[in-house]
Design an enzyme around this catalytic site. Sequence first.
Site, PDB file in Angstrom:
ATOM      1  N   GLY A  87      34.766  77.553  38.878  1.00  0.00           N
ATOM      2  CA  GLY A  87      35.333  78.249  37.344  1.00  0.00           C
ATOM      3  C   GLY A  87      35.351  80.328  37.228  1.00  0.00           C
ATOM      4  O   GLY A  87      34.356  80.928  38.154  1.00  0.00           O
ATOM      5  N   ARG A 151      39.310  74.245  42.536  1.00  0.00           N
ATOM      6  CA  ARG A 151      38.439  74.122  43.174  1.00  0.00           C
ATOM      7  C   ARG A 151      38.054  72.897  44.161  1.00  0.00           C
ATOM      8  O   ARG A 151      37.519  72.086  44.381  1.00  0.00           O
ATOM      9  CB  ARG A 151      37.751  72.306  41.863  1.00  0.00           C
ATOM     10  CG  ARG A 151      37.560  73.758  40.700  1.00  0.00           C
ATOM     11  CD  ARG A 151      36.753  72.567  39.531  1.00  0.00           C
ATOM     12  NE  ARG A 151      36.408  73.625  37.795  1.00  0.00           N
ATOM     13  CZ  ARG A 151      35.050  74.528  38.146  1.00  0.00           C
ATOM     14  NH1 ARG A 151      34.688  74.322  39.626  1.00  0.00           N
ATOM     15  NH2 ARG A 151      35.038  74.801  36.808  1.00  0.00           N
ATOM     16  N   ASP A 182      28.155  74.009  43.906  1.00  0.00           N
ATOM     17  CA  ASP A 182      28.758  73.269  44.400  1.00  0.00           C
ATOM     18  C   ASP A 182      30.117  74.510  45.386  1.00  0.00           C
ATOM     19  O   ASP A 182      30.021  74.105  46.651  1.00  0.00           O
ATOM     20  CB  ASP A 182      30.417  72.360  43.959  1.00  0.00           C
ATOM     21  CG  ASP A 182      29.709  71.337  43.366  1.00  0.00           C
ATOM     22  OD1 ASP A 182      28.676  70.645  43.776  1.00  0.00           O
ATOM     23  OD2 ASP A 182      29.673  70.503  42.207  1.00  0.00           O
ATOM     24  N   LYS A 208      28.599  82.919  41.301  1.00  0.00           N
ATOM     25  CA  LYS A 208      28.311  83.297  40.308  1.00  0.00           C
ATOM     26  C   LYS A 208      28.640  81.993  39.523  1.00  0.00           C
ATOM     27  O   LYS A 208      28.397  80.754  39.983  1.00  0.00           O
ATOM     28  CB  LYS A 208      30.466  83.436  40.742  1.00  0.00           C
ATOM     29  CG  LYS A 208      31.603  83.466  39.764  1.00  0.00           C
ATOM     30  CD  LYS A 208      32.371  82.184  40.172  1.00  0.00           C
ATOM     31  CE  LYS A 208      31.802  80.876  40.098  1.00  0.00           C
ATOM     32  NZ  LYS A 208      32.949  79.195  40.003  1.00  0.00           N
ATOM     33  N   THR A 209      28.245  82.399  38.503  1.00  0.00           N
ATOM     34  CA  THR A 209      28.544  80.685  37.147  1.00  0.00           C
ATOM     35  C   THR A 209      27.925  80.980  36.273  1.00  0.00           C
ATOM     36  O   THR A 209      27.424  81.983  35.945  1.00  0.00           O
ATOM     37  CB  THR A 209      27.749  79.792  37.353  1.00  0.00           C
ATOM     38  OG1 THR A 209      28.679  78.018  36.764  1.00  0.00           O
ATOM     39  CG2 THR A 209      26.728  79.958  38.268  1.00  0.00           C
ATOM     40  N   ASP A 211      26.980  79.764  33.726  1.00  0.00           N
ATOM     41  CA  ASP A 211      26.263  78.633  33.456  1.00  0.00           C
ATOM     42  C   ASP A 211      24.556  78.520  34.199  1.00  0.00           C
ATOM     43  O   ASP A 211      24.500  78.593  33.144  1.00  0.00           O
ATOM     44  CB  ASP A 211      26.597  76.949  34.732  1.00  0.00           C
ATOM     45  CG  ASP A 211      28.025  76.449  34.594  1.00  0.00           C
ATOM     46  OD1 ASP A 211      28.470  77.109  33.084  1.00  0.00           O
ATOM     47  OD2 ASP A 211      28.288  75.453  35.278  1.00  0.00           O
TER      48      ASP A 211
HETATM   49  P1  FBP Z   1      31.745  76.982  37.608  1.00  0.00           P
HETATM   50  O1  FBP Z   1      30.641  75.832  37.796  1.00  0.00           O
HETATM   51  O2  FBP Z   1      32.878  76.730  39.151  1.00  0.00           O
HETATM   52  O3  FBP Z   1      31.280  78.461  38.066  1.00  0.00           O
HETATM   53  O4  FBP Z   1      32.256  76.563  36.476  1.00  0.00           O
HETATM   54  C1  FBP Z   1      31.520  76.332  35.168  1.00  0.00           C
HETATM   55  C2  FBP Z   1      32.253  75.840  34.331  1.00  0.00           C
HETATM   56  O5  FBP Z   1      32.724  77.290  32.983  1.00  0.00           O
HETATM   57  C3  FBP Z   1      31.477  75.006  33.284  1.00  0.00           C
HETATM   58  O6  FBP Z   1      30.638  75.410  32.729  1.00  0.00           O
HETATM   59  C4  FBP Z   1      32.327  74.332  32.525  1.00  0.00           C
HETATM   60  O7  FBP Z   1      31.672  72.990  32.839  1.00  0.00           O
HETATM   61  C5  FBP Z   1      33.611  73.804  33.689  1.00  0.00           C
HETATM   62  O8  FBP Z   1      33.427  75.154  34.505  1.00  0.00           O
HETATM   63  C6  FBP Z   1      34.823  74.490  33.170  1.00  0.00           C
HETATM   64  O9  FBP Z   1      35.798  73.475  34.549  1.00  0.00           O
HETATM   65  P2  FBP Z   1      36.730  73.788  34.192  1.00  0.00           P
HETATM   66  O10 FBP Z   1      37.610  75.402  34.755  1.00  0.00           O
HETATM   67  O11 FBP Z   1      37.907  73.274  35.422  1.00  0.00           O
HETATM   68  O12 FBP Z   1      37.636  73.143  33.529  1.00  0.00           O
END
Ligand code: FBP
Length: 559
Positions: A87, A151, A182, A208-209, A211
């Site tokens: 993400g 992803r 991941d 990075k994230t 979260d």
């Molecule tokens: P990452 O862990 O890859 O940084 O993504 C975080 C996130 O934004 C989460 O908060 C959310 O649940 C998920 O990605 C949403 O995923 P997508 O972008 O595939 O809809």
Amino acid sequence: MTRKSFNTSEIQIERTRFKPVLPGVLRNGVTSVKPAKGKLTQSVADQDKVRGFFKNTYGLPIVTFEKGSNIVVKKKVMKVAVVFSGGQAPGGHNVVAGLYDGLKKANKKNTLIGYISGLSGVLKNRYKEISEKVLDEYRNTGGFDYIQSDRTKIETADQFCLAKKNLEICNVDALVVVGGDDSNTNAAMIAEYLKQENIGKCVIGIPKTIDGDLKNKYVEVSFGFDTATKIYSELVGNICRDANSSRKLWHFVRLMGRSASHITLEVGFKTQPNIVLIGEEILAKNMTLAKVVESIVDVIIKRSQAGKNFGIVLVPEGIIEFIPEIKELILALNDILVENKDALSKISSVEERKNFVCGKLSKELSSLMANLPVEIALQLISDRDPHGNVAVSLIETEKLLIEMIRRRLAELKKEDKYNGKFSATTHFFGYEGRCGIPSNFDANYTYALGYNAALLILNGFTGYMSYVRNLAKSPNQWECGGIPLTMMIGIEKRCGKEKPVIRKTLIDLNGKPFKEFVKQRDKWTINENYVFPGPIQYFGPVHITEMITKTLKYEHSKK
Ligand code: FBP
């Protein structure tokens, strides 16, 4: 400067002029900083199993950069590749900028390419040369659009072999993976594979994230958390003010963050809404869905008795995975989805899919599924991502809560225990914050992470994550180095198999931020103590432009 690649705003043009501040130790040029190796490390759990997966890269020492002469970094002309994985998070382009500048500082002939659309770009050999001219347009901007992201996970023997082949075709000496837990697990696996193949190619990860769950003693926060939480806090603050003005609605705001509730906690601190649910606390208290609903209903009734039929509830998107009976349901569904993949792929109707899955569940879990609103049940059986995660961003928990609250209030009304009005509306904030223009903190931090990654590569390290820490202080005092990727790994069951995975760091209920929250939250419930943080400030007084998160502030506080 005017942006040539695409349309832009005045503020973005102004942001391209922002000069990120490097940590003190990196400021005197790449030949004036040398690595010091610390003690050998252990994985966070399951040491024997993790060692088995990483025979060549397990247990490396921590690396710290110190001032000192180091000419080795100039010796070889390097070609490096960077890839965004997972993400989006504000600051990604500054990682590329820091990496690029660090490489060029060592040798003008060093080059950087960017694989397009995540690790699928490595497998398809799709890349672009990072050019100074185009990069300049992306400095200090949000998004991952310069090279995009996805992803994809490199997992099978054929994929590892193909990745190696493509890195060799491009003559790449090192790969930098900008990702969350991941993606960095995947970086560790690629590093291990390339080491085993003995072809002298390094892999470095970047934390990075939005979260904020990729976190430890060295990685104090993942990049993007600062900016994203500032953006969500502005939005939630505005909603608080709206609710306080019209006084007629309950707002249920679901916030991204996957399993961890770090984002919700930070936004809670910044805006002080009436109710802030924390998944980790719900798990620790073993609260069933009915108990969670009861705790909200209790506040709704108290506020209603005070003449306040309005309020704000923050709901972390991962809460669903922490409610014991739903957790059990999700684990059972995970297995059913894997074991019946072929059969399910032949069923196109969602209703039939649901019936098929329910038929495989135990009696209790099947009746739980049947009691859930149908949309939620369908969302729970939607496809897992390539890493085996439930797509919690697609599960509308806030709607589930409202539905259950309505049912409970209706019962209480019948029993003459409640006579207020309950009108509710929902919001989901996630994508709104992931590509925001990075705050000064994230702009500086990401640039430093990229520059530091260049130094790790130039010094020949592989299987490491770039870290920059001591972040509650000014950048001058930030410390830099590398933490072995294997140090963060434990074993988890994913897609029905035991796999090495970087441990997510959830909220520590004994940690200072949570304890501080517990001290404060009761004051927010009945009285309106809302705070309206407003937008991120990029220019102006330093105590506002350089403001760090409350989470970081409490973590670093002496008390
Ligand atoms: P990452 O862990 O890859 O940084 O993504 C975080 C996130 O934004 C989460 O908060 C959310 O649940 C998920 O990605 C949403 O995923 P997508 O972008 O595939 O809809």
